[in-house]
Every structure is written in structure tokens, then in C-alpha cells.
Write an enzyme that holds these catalytic residues in place. Structure first.
Site, PDB file in Angstrom:
ATOM      1  N   ARG A  70      29.813  12.225  -7.298  1.00 35.00           N
ATOM      2  CA  ARG A  70      28.821  13.013  -8.025  1.00 35.00           C
ATOM      3  C   ARG A  70      29.376  13.432  -9.384  1.00 35.00           C
ATOM      4  O   ARG A  70      30.578  13.669  -9.532  1.00 35.00           O
ATOM      5  CB  ARG A  70      28.435  14.264  -7.222  1.00 35.00           C
ATOM      6  CG  ARG A  70      27.463  13.989  -6.080  1.00 35.00           C
ATOM      7  CD  ARG A  70      27.023  15.266  -5.392  1.00 35.00           C
ATOM      8  NE  ARG A  70      28.130  15.939  -4.744  1.00 35.00           N
ATOM      9  CZ  ARG A  70      28.797  16.973  -5.233  1.00 35.00           C
ATOM     10  NH1 ARG A  70      28.446  17.499  -6.394  1.00 35.00           N
ATOM     11  NH2 ARG A  70      29.804  17.498  -4.584  1.00 35.00           N
ATOM     12  N   TYR A 209      25.617   5.945  -7.342  1.00 25.71           N
ATOM     13  CA  TYR A 209      26.465   6.415  -6.235  1.00 25.71           C
ATOM     14  C   TYR A 209      25.967   7.709  -5.583  1.00 25.71           C
ATOM     15  O   TYR A 209      25.699   8.704  -6.261  1.00 25.71           O
ATOM     16  CB  TYR A 209      27.904   6.638  -6.718  1.00 25.71           C
ATOM     17  CG  TYR A 209      28.899   6.627  -5.574  1.00 25.71           C
ATOM     18  CD1 TYR A 209      29.446   5.432  -5.127  1.00 25.71           C
ATOM     19  CD2 TYR A 209      29.257   7.795  -4.919  1.00 25.71           C
ATOM     20  CE1 TYR A 209      30.337   5.415  -4.058  1.00 25.71           C
ATOM     21  CE2 TYR A 209      30.156   7.781  -3.854  1.00 25.71           C
ATOM     22  CZ  TYR A 209      30.683   6.580  -3.426  1.00 25.71           C
ATOM     23  OH  TYR A 209      31.570   6.557  -2.371  1.00 25.71           O
ATOM     24  N   LYS A 218      21.006  15.672  -2.127  1.00 20.72           N
ATOM     25  CA  LYS A 218      21.343  16.885  -2.860  1.00 20.72           C
ATOM     26  C   LYS A 218      20.219  17.288  -3.817  1.00 20.72           C
ATOM     27  O   LYS A 218      19.954  18.464  -4.015  1.00 20.72           O
ATOM     28  CB  LYS A 218      22.647  16.700  -3.633  1.00 20.72           C
ATOM     29  CG  LYS A 218      23.814  16.270  -2.773  1.00 20.72           C
ATOM     30  CD  LYS A 218      24.098  17.243  -1.663  1.00 20.72           C
ATOM     31  CE  LYS A 218      25.080  16.637  -0.692  1.00 20.72           C
ATOM     32  NZ  LYS A 218      26.021  17.523  -0.077  1.00 20.72           N
ATOM     33  N   HIS A 238      23.614  23.967   2.266  1.00 19.84           N
ATOM     34  CA  HIS A 238      24.592  22.877   2.405  1.00 19.84           C
ATOM     35  C   HIS A 238      25.402  23.135   3.679  1.00 19.84           C
ATOM     36  O   HIS A 238      26.563  23.539   3.614  1.00 19.84           O
ATOM     37  CB  HIS A 238      25.492  22.876   1.164  1.00 19.84           C
ATOM     38  CG  HIS A 238      26.405  21.700   1.051  1.00 19.84           C
ATOM     39  ND1 HIS A 238      27.597  21.747   0.351  1.00 19.84           N
ATOM     40  CD2 HIS A 238      26.311  20.433   1.512  1.00 19.84           C
ATOM     41  CE1 HIS A 238      28.191  20.568   0.403  1.00 19.84           C
ATOM     42  NE2 HIS A 238      27.439  19.749   1.099  1.00 19.84           N
ATOM     43  N   SER A 260      31.922  20.426  -0.368  1.00 18.14           N
ATOM     44  CA  SER A 260      32.016  18.984  -0.191  1.00 18.14           C
ATOM     45  C   SER A 260      33.436  18.583   0.220  1.00 18.14           C
ATOM     46  O   SER A 260      34.416  19.064  -0.355  1.00 18.14           O
ATOM     47  CB  SER A 260      31.647  18.282  -1.497  1.00 18.14           C
ATOM     48  OG  SER A 260      30.342  18.661  -1.867  1.00 18.14           O
ATOM     49  N   CYS A 262      35.083  19.328   2.901  1.00 18.96           N
ATOM     50  CA  CYS A 262      35.857  20.415   3.493  1.00 18.96           C
ATOM     51  C   CYS A 262      35.605  20.568   4.988  1.00 18.96           C
ATOM     52  O   CYS A 262      35.866  21.620   5.566  1.00 18.96           O
ATOM     53  CB  CYS A 262      35.589  21.715   2.765  1.00 18.96           C
ATOM     54  SG  CYS A 262      36.289  21.734   1.103  1.00 18.96           S
ATOM     55  N   ASP A 285      25.224  17.927   7.060  1.00 19.95           N
ATOM     56  CA  ASP A 285      25.355  18.221   5.628  1.00 19.95           C
ATOM     57  C   ASP A 285      24.308  19.200   5.101  1.00 19.95           C
ATOM     58  O   ASP A 285      24.618  19.991   4.225  1.00 19.95           O
ATOM     59  CB  ASP A 285      25.281  16.918   4.826  1.00 19.95           C
ATOM     60  CG  ASP A 285      25.817  17.049   3.412  1.00 19.95           C
ATOM     61  OD1 ASP A 285      26.957  17.527   3.254  1.00 19.95           O
ATOM     62  OD2 ASP A 285      25.096  16.691   2.451  1.00 19.95           O
ATOM     63  N   ARG A 377      32.895   6.245   1.417  1.00 16.09           N
ATOM     64  CA  ARG A 377      31.972   6.850   2.389  1.00 16.09           C
ATOM     65  C   ARG A 377      31.368   5.807   3.318  1.00 16.09           C
ATOM     66  O   ARG A 377      31.330   4.615   2.999  1.00 16.09           O
ATOM     67  CB  ARG A 377      30.847   7.567   1.641  1.00 16.09           C
ATOM     68  CG  ARG A 377      31.376   8.721   0.767  1.00 16.09           C
ATOM     69  CD  ARG A 377      30.539   9.930   0.832  1.00 16.09           C
ATOM     70  NE  ARG A 377      31.199  11.069   0.194  1.00 16.09           N
ATOM     71  CZ  ARG A 377      31.069  12.323   0.591  1.00 16.09           C
ATOM     72  NH1 ARG A 377      30.319  12.611   1.621  1.00 16.09           N
ATOM     73  NH2 ARG A 377      31.697  13.311  -0.028  1.00 16.09           N
TER      74      ARG A 377
END
Ligand code: GTP
Ligand code: SPV
Ligand code: MN
Length: 595
Positions: A70, A209, A218, A238, A260, A262, A285, A377
Site C-alpha cells: 500500500r 497491488y 481497505k 480493521h 497491518s 501485526c 481483517d 501475500r
């Protein structure tokens, strides 16, 4: 397929005349469509089919090395007034941004196919779900949207002739004028991830991406949805959602917000180290929570897939993910083995001898950089998760008993701390700080404030968002979840983790579960309610007393240092900071002074 929804039809026509694609395709969400899209990605040179014997139905895709995460510095909230975006968001006056974007999108799809993807975030038809329509010129993005959202004709049925939808326009920003295409087209010099919160529109240019390009995630489900949630009295967060059962079979649902990379995916799928306990996944998420008639917050996972961090995923850390990833996956920017399978750092104790790295170059153990990109990912359907909860698609959602906030903090923040009440819990959320990860471009490892793990995802002024959280808690009929602040990432002087994490985090979940039932004991301290002596179940864990005390002690000096920093942080938002949070920090400061 075309639409019987006049406004949608108009938007698609206007967009096509601006972007000038060679062709328009309405996506129906079928398996045949998915296969054809994956074939296109393979033929473009960006992707390859993995060995059927190792990873059936799966693909490896390599992005352009400049388009791997991002781009927060290129993400904008274009509200009419700058103060409504707040000091933590990039802002440009909407008319000016529209002029810039109209210039960039003019002819940007020449030579390409324009795909129209009607999608639902949330089970189709659920009263909590929202509909988006994404236009994109990237087949990789369409294939990913197939996995991440509910896509196709049933969505148009729900839309009918005049249903609400969020228009989401995306282009990789590289028209195909003459000659051949590149495997991963993008436009790194002109990236814009733009949200218009008042008119609820999304325009994204130049990146293919993840969160930059899969606009349901998001952009819609957090930045735009957070604005809808503020206006309509609910929460778009989130957060993972997990289902936990104790050995007697009693069930609760927890939601947890970590920044993110974590630990949300890992916690959502964990295999509890404690015998008899069971954890199942509702989401990993994003979490949308609305009050039900009984005043409880009910949560749905608006997504249909996981877009998860590959590095660090192993049978030890996340066995369920490893099982889930055995087939039908899209892997992006991981390394490849000689037999056509995938590998990433942490998957096995030592790397295989010969690999092809995420850039497509030969790689051998001892090489300076990693074989898989740190933000590589996997994209996989939720339904493939071996511990997906049976109610994960319940349109009414699941009732939340506890909300966890957390981040990566090497020091000061204890393993677990329960808020005395909702207001202190909101205060905990507002002061979360965490070391930056590879999920976004930036200074990796640097500590930054990431309130409620929403710093990059809140579609309006962060201080107004805190007020909204306080307003949710002030609802007279609300039966609110308890709030906890957790930290799995404490380190010792030599940089080693003090807490084993992963499945061992079930020990903390157990204490939280039993706090919700009023069984486990807590010790009131100046910073919050910590597990009373002997209450954190460490049976069978090799943890010496010193480490245990360090994880659960009140670090008075450390917290005293935090107070002025929190004050300075709040000052960035000026008078918009709710008085209740100012009171919390002042009261915490004075409790520390009077010790
Ligand atoms: P996003 O998808 O970016 O929102 O990330 P996420 O919050 O879902 O993070 P994820 O679960 O994918 O974890 C990111 C990294 O943290 C992985 O490399 C994990 O192995 C690591 N991690 C997760 N849980 C723990 C834990 O309890 N302890 C430690 N030390 N590391 C963890
Ligand atoms: C995150 O960065 O929090 C993610 C990955 O979940 S992305 O979809 O790229 O935002
Ligand atoms: Mn995330």
C-alpha cells in the site's frame, strides 16, 4: 451481461468514454470466468500455474518490484473541508483532485479490456452488507476480487433498478498504445488512491497491488464504510473476528484490531496451546459491527477471502493457514522452488538450496535479501479455512463479548490490560502505537501511533472517529463488549521476544474469556486491570518468573514518559479531541504522579 440499473449503466458508459478501453466485460463471478482471467495473467508473463502435484489450482504472480505494498503517502481523503479529513490523512480539495484524475484517466485503458465487477461486501442481501461496483483494467485484480468478495449476477439482482452502490474506478494507469505489454503494468510516478467520503466514490490509479487495487477491502470496507458507520451509528473496523469455545463448550466471539502485519490472521486461525480450548475464524481483517435489538454489537466479516501475509506462516505459527493454502490459491511475490511450489521466509527452519526469488532471479541460502518479499501475500477463499466457523456467513452477524486492541511494542505495554470501562477502552485504542511493517511503504520498524489500527484506513478526522466510538458507548440500551489492550511483541535487551505468541496467545484469550464471565480475577492498577497473581494460565509453559513479571508489570517510568507524548499527539487534532479522552490522559498522569 449488461445492467438494468440506469445509474449504473450511465456510470459505466461515462467511464468507458473517459478511459476508452477496447472492450467492456461485465463479470459474472463464474468459475469459468476465474479460470480465463488466470489464463490471461499467465499469458501476460506475470503469473504461472504452480505444480498441480504440490499446489493444485494455484498460481504464483510476480508484481513489478516497485509495486509491492500500500502507498499511504499517495492515499487521499478528499472531503470538501480539510479539517474533515483531519491531520492524519492526505487531503486535496475535491474539485482539484477531480481535475487531476480526469486528466490521468483520460484514455488510460486504451488497448485494454475494461472489466465491470458488481460485488457485495458481506453476505449477499444481509442488512449489514454493502454493494460496490469496481471497474478495472487488470485481470489479476478481477481474479483477486472473485476470491475476496461476492461477485457477479446475484449482486445485480440485489441492486435491482435503483439500489445503492459505491462506484470504484481502478486503472493500472498504463495504456497499451503500440507494441507489447509488460507483465505487470503500473504507473509508479502517478499513483493516486482517492476517496470522496461525501459522495462515496473511490478512484485508484497507477498500482495493481493489494489494498491499492482491490477496492472492496481497505477503500470501501474501511475508508468509505467508516464514514457510513459514523453517519448511521455503527462501526467499520480493521479487526479480525474469532469464535472461542472453552473446554465446557461455551462460546464467545472476540474482535481484535492490530495494525497491518501485526497478527490478526494468526490470531483468527490459532491452534490454542491450552488443552480443551477451541478457536475458529469468522474474519481476519475487517469487521462491521451493528447494534441488535438487545443492544449487543453484532459483527460480520464483509470479505469472502483472505489476503494474508505469507512470510512467517508455518505449521508451527499457523497450521490452519498452511492447510488452507494447499490448493486454489493465488500467491503474489513469494519465492518458487525448483519443483514449481512456493516458499517464504519462516515456512521451514532453513530455506531450500535453490530458489527463484520474488523478482524471478536465482536465489541461494545466505543471499543478502529475502527470497520472498516481506509483504508477499496469499489470496484464498475463506471457505477453504479448515477452522472457518459455521456461522461466518450469518447475515445477522455474531455477538461480540470482547474487543482487543494491540500493536508491536518492544517495551512498556504489558501483555494484557483490561479497560475499567468503555471510555478507558477507547482511550487505549486511541493511544495504540506500533512499529511500522512492510505492509506499506515507509520506515519499517519505526514506532508510530496507529489508533485502533485505523491510521491508514479512517475515512475522516481521527478525533471525530474517537468521538464516534465514545458515542457508541454512550447509547443507553447498549450491552457493551469489554475492551483489552494486548501486546504479543515485548522484547528483552538482546531483542528476543519475551512471549512465545501464536498458539500460546490462547492463555491470554482464556483470561479474557473468564473476565467476561466474571470468573477470572484482575488486579486494579494505575494503568488498568492486569491479571491478578496466578490468574494467567501458564501451565506447561517454560516462562521464568522474571519474564512473567516483566510481561505483566506496570512500568511506571515508561508510562510517565508516554503521558506528554500522548498529549502532544492529541494536540495535533486540536479542539476536535473529545474531552473524555483528554480526561483519561490527565487522570492517568495524575495516578502515576501519586504512586
Ligand atoms: P494484515 O493482513 O497486513 O492486516 O496483517 P495481520 O494483522 O493479519 O498480520 P499476520 O497475522 O499476517 O501476521 C504478520 C506477521 O506477524 C507474520 O509474520 C506473523 O508470523 C507474525 N506474528 C503473528 N502473530 C504473532 C505472535 O503472536 N508473535 C510473534 N512474535 N509474531 C507474530
Ligand atoms: C493491510 O495492509 O492491512 C492489509 C493488506 O490487510 S492490504 O489489502 O494491501 O491493505
Ligand atoms: Mn489489514
Amino acid at each position: 451481461m449488461s445492467s438494468t440499473h440506469p445509474r449504473l449503466g450511465d456510470w459505466v458508459r461515462t467511464t468507458a468514454s473517459l478511459c476508452r478501453p477496447s472492450r467492456i466485460v461485465w463479470c459474472n463471478g463464474s468459475r469459468a470466468e476465474f479460470d480465463a482471467l488466470c489464463d490471461l495473467v499467465v499469458r501476460s508473463g506475470a503469473g504461472k500455474r504452480l505444480n498441480e502435484k504440490c499446489r493444485p489450482g494455484s498460481y504464483l504472480v510476480r508484481s513489478d518490484p516497485v509495486d509491492v505494498a500500500r502507498v499511504e503517502d499517495r492515499t487521499f481523503i478528499c472531503s470538501q473541508h480539510e479539517v474533515d479529513a483531519g491531520p492524519t490523512n492526505n487531503w486535496v480539495e475535491p474539485d482539484r483532485m477531480r481535475a487531476t484524475l480526469n486528466g490521468l484517466f483520460d484514455g488510460c485503458m486504451r488497448g485494454r479490456t475494461m472489466y465491470v465487477i458488481p460485488y457485495s461486501m458481506g453476505p449477499i442481501g444481509s442488512h449489514i452488507a454493502k454493494i460496490g461496483v469496481q471497474i478495472t483494467d487488470s485481470p489479476y485484480v478481477v481474479a483477486s476480487m472473485h476470491v475476496m468478495a461476492r461477485v457477479g449476477e446475484p449482486v445485480l439482482d440485489v441492486l435491482g433498478a435503483d439500489g445503492e452502490f459505491v462506484p470504484c474506478l481502478h486503472s493500472v494507469g498504463k495504456p497499451l498504445d503500440h507494441g507489447s505489454d509488460v507483465p505487470w503494468p503500473c504507473n509508479p510516478d502517478n499513483r493516486y488512491i482517492v476517496h470522496y467520503p461525501e459522495t462515496r466514490e473511490i478512484w485508484s490509479f497507477g498500482s495493481g497491488y493489494g489494498g491499492n487495487a482491490l477496492l472492496g477491502k481497505k477503500c470501501l470496507a474501511l475508508r468509505i464504510a467508516s464514514v457510513m458507520a459514523r453517519d448511521e451509528g455503527w462501526l467499520a473496523e480493521h479487526m479480525l473476528i474469532l469464535k472461542i469455545a472453552n473446554p465446557a463448550g461455551h462460546v464467545k466471539y472476540f474482535a481484535a484490531a492490530f495494525p497491518s502485519a501485526c497478527g490478526k490472521t494468526n490470531l483468527a486461525m490459532m491452534v490454542p496451546a491450552l488443552p480443551g480450548w477451541k478457536v475458529e475464524t469468522v474474519g481476519d481483517d475487517i469487521c462491521w459491527m451493528k447494534f441488535d435489538g438487545d443492544g449487543r454489537l453484532r459483527a460480520i466479516n464483509p470479505e469472502a477471502g483472505f489476503f494474508g501475509v505469507a512470510p512467517g506462516t508455518s505449521h508451527h505459527s499457523n497450521h490452519n493457514a498452511m492447510v488452507m493454502l494447499q490448493k486454489n490459491c493465488i500467491f503474489t511475490n513469494v519465492a518458487e522452488t525448483p519443483d514449481g511450489d512456493v516458499w517464504w521466509e519462516g515456512m521451514t527452519e532453513s530455506p531450500p538450496e535453490n530458489l527463484t526469488d520474488w523478482r524471478g532471479n536465482a536465489w541461494h541460502p545466505g543471499e543478502s535479501g529475502p527470497a520472498a518479499h516481506p509483504n508477499s501475500r496469499f489470496t484464498v477463499a475463506c471457505a477453504q479455512c479448515p477452522v472457518i466457523a459455521e456461522e461466518w456467513e450469518d447475515p445477522h452477524g455474531v455477538p461480540i463479548s470482547a474487543i482487543l486492541f494491540g500493536g508491536r511494542r518492544a517495551s512498556v505495554v504489558p501483555l494484557v490490560n483490561e479497560a475499567r470501562d468503555w471510555r478507558q477502552g477507547v482511550f487505549f485504542g486511541s493511544i495504540v502505537s506500533s512499529e511500522q511493517t512492510a505492509a506499506a511503504f515507509g520506515n519499517i520498524g519505526q514506532l508510530r501511533r496507529d489508533p485502533m489500527a485505523m491510521l491508514p484506513f479512517c475515512g475522516y478526522n481521527m478525533a471525530d472517529y474517537w468521538s464516534h466510538w465514545l458515542a457508541i458507548g454512550a447509547r443507553p440500551t447498549a450491552r457493551l463488549p469489554k475492551i483489552f489492550y494486548v501486546n504479543w511483541f515485548r522484547k528483552d535487551a538482546s531483542g528476543r521476544y519475551l512471549w512465545p505468541g501464536f498458539g500460546e496467545n490462547s492463555r491470554v484469550l482464556k483470561w479474557i474469556f473468564e473476565r467476561c464471565d466474571g470468573i477470572a480475577r484482575a488486579e486494579p492498577t494505575v494503568i488498568g486491570m492486569l491479571p491478578a497473581d496466578g490468574e494467567l494460565d501458564t501451565t506447561g509453559l517454560d516462562l521464568d518468573n522474571a519474564t512473567r513479571n516483566e510481561l505483566l508489570r506496570v512500568n511506571v517510568a515508561g508510562w510517565k514518559q508516554e503521558i506528554p507524548l500522548i498529549g502532544e499527539y492529541y494536540d495535533r487534532f486540536g479542539s476536535r479531541v473529545p474531552g473524555g479522552l483528554r480526561d483519561e490522559v490527565r487522570e492517568l498522569g495524575s495516578r502515576l504522579e501519586h504512586l
